[in-house]
Design an enzyme around this catalytic site. Sequence first.
Site, PDB file in Angstrom:
ATOM      1  N   ASP A 236       0.746  -1.302  -0.213  1.00  0.00           N
ATOM      2  CA  ASP A 236      -0.165   0.262   0.105  1.00  0.00           C
ATOM      3  C   ASP A 236       1.078   1.266   0.053  1.00  0.00           C
ATOM      4  OD1 ASP A 236      -2.471  -1.484  -0.004  1.00  0.00           O
ATOM      5  OD2 ASP A 236      -2.377  -1.178   2.253  1.00  0.00           O
ATOM      6  N   HIS A 259      -2.501   5.447   5.020  1.00  0.00           N
ATOM      7  CA  HIS A 259      -3.022   6.094   3.145  1.00  0.00           C
ATOM      8  C   HIS A 259      -3.690   7.369   3.672  1.00  0.00           C
ATOM      9  CE1 HIS A 259      -3.636   2.314   1.407  1.00  0.00           C
ATOM     10  NE2 HIS A 259      -5.115   2.363   1.966  1.00  0.00           N
TER      11      HIS A 259
HETATM   12 ZN   LIG Z   1      -4.292  -1.904   0.178  1.00  0.00          ZN
END
Ligand SMILES: [Zn+2]
Length: 281
Positions: A236, A259
């Site tokens: 990610d 994120h």
């Molecule tokens: Zn992910």
Amino acid sequence: MREKTIKEEVQFSGISLHKGKISNLKLKPLPENSGIVFQYRNHKIPLSPNVVVNTNMATSIGNGEVEIFTIEHLMSAVWSLGISNLLVEMDSVEPPILDGSSIQFLEKIEDVGVVEQESRRPIFIIEKEITIREGDRYVSISPNREGKFSIYSKIDFANRAIGVQEFSIDIDLDSYRKEIAPARTFGFLQDFERLKSQGLALGANLDNVIAVGESEIVNPEGLRFQNEFVRHKILDTIGDLSIIGVDFVANYRAFASSHKLNHKLIQKLLSDKSNYRVEYS
Ligand SMILES: [Zn+2]
């Protein structure tokens, strides 16, 4: 390194993770200096940190009229291949989740092939340490004197099926393909109903998510790596950092990355040009 695009068109189809809709996505070559461009109907969104509109659960981009969700797994694979120029044509607002990792994106793109173009791809050589903190969570980027992009990530979940995990890796295409790309996304059974009521995780199933119960992995096939969870965090992270469209010489370190924190990190990095210098190898 030169800029790259794909040799020919490649298509991916399947259910999307959050929207739960069948999604067909076509990747098409673009000329040099085009960048990564997402297209949904007549909306074209050139990828950059400025178009990131949401970092809750996934990284989403938008132009004020449409929002495209969960781009990070596709972008992680695209970045690992060094692709600078690509049209991402979608008939739905979220890419297919496939198996929850990025390995299918990576392998299918490698199958059609990647071609070099004339322009050179920038490398960001990080010159100063930058850290973003939120409680005991942090993400940081700092200089790497060996010319590498080294990532260290750590997580600590109370859930005993995960617990404390950490992983360090020098990222290149081979290490990414072998150690990171197969790591799947994960979710907790106890969160599932709440997420669904928020319109999230509608497409989640045991073929595309590691489902974590109170203290066990629900998926019958088990894990691909004993520390698959922290490896997915790295997958990610690469997707999140790739939005700048450059290669990195840097050390990235994180505890409980997200994120949101990664997005703040790239905003802070880009806010002051003395944080990095740009080279073209
Ligand atoms: Zn992910």
